[in-house]
Write an enzyme that holds these catalytic residues in place. Sequence first.
Site, PDB file in Angstrom:
ATOM      1  N   LYS A 101       1.748  -2.317   1.570  1.00 12.99           N
ATOM      2  CA  LYS A 101       0.462  -2.900   1.953  1.00 12.99           C
ATOM      3  C   LYS A 101       0.661  -4.200   2.738  1.00 12.99           C
ATOM      4  CE  LYS A 101      -2.083  -5.404  -0.500  1.00 12.99           C
ATOM      5  NZ  LYS A 101      -3.061  -6.358  -0.953  1.00 12.99           N
ATOM      6  N   ASP A 142      -5.958  -1.481   0.414  1.00 12.52           N
ATOM      7  CA  ASP A 142      -6.127  -2.307  -0.782  1.00 12.52           C
ATOM      8  C   ASP A 142      -7.269  -1.699  -1.600  1.00 12.52           C
ATOM      9  OD1 ASP A 142      -8.449  -2.928   0.505  1.00 12.52           O
ATOM     10  OD2 ASP A 142      -8.235  -5.095   0.328  1.00 12.52           O
TER      11      ASP A 142
END
Length: 238
Positions: free
Chosen positions: A149, A167
Amino acid sequence: MSKSKSLSKKTRIKPSLAIKPMGRLQSLVERQRRATKIFTRLAQVMPEPRCELHYKTPYQLLISVVLSAQTTDKSVNKCMAPLYDAGLTPEQVVAMGAKTFESKIKTIGLAPTKAKNVIGLTQILLEQFGGKVPDNREDLEALPGVGRKTANVVLAEIFHQPTLAVDTHVFRVGMRLGLHAAPTPQKAELILLEVIDPRFLPAAHHWLILHGRYTCKAAKPDCPQCKISDLCPSFTKL
Ligand code: SF4
């Protein structure tokens, strides 16, 4: 990133967030068409979506994304503003050492681990990359504290690569919009990259985060005010 809690590959989403769209998931082509309408609309509503983490250099962004795990962008910005305004560099961070750096980020959760990771990754940047942030996933993900991420955020924000960092907001909103029904963020990322036209990347990341943060909130989505409610299979069902 902002309540953008880091979601590992193996993370299972809490039942309260696993709100699947009602009915069957549309075919890929149908989802692609609807996604194009959704992002065309979001582009009109938010023509210049921006990362809400403050930074002045790519290095500072990398640090802020690492620090933002399990906390809010707001708390990271508040904590790091004085250091960034003073022009924080990799050399200064290494000279500080882990304990001093930890004392400067003590208002952020997991400070000891994060400080250790920031010092570790900064040493590698100085030793192997001349203090610069690498522009590829492999080198980024090899840095301490940097997962998929974080790498995606850096690749998108600094190098404008067509990535999508998933997310908690991107995961939840993508699912409510019926664009994916994946059990993990990594699977959701792969599906969303198939569904979203590349011309909407990397901005789609910001649009989904901002929509999730301010409208399609986890506990109580504001469906009546939502600008894409006519394109959402979850409208009226939440
Ligand atoms: S209609 Fe409701 S559930 Fe659908 S995207 Fe908008 S706020 Fe979220």
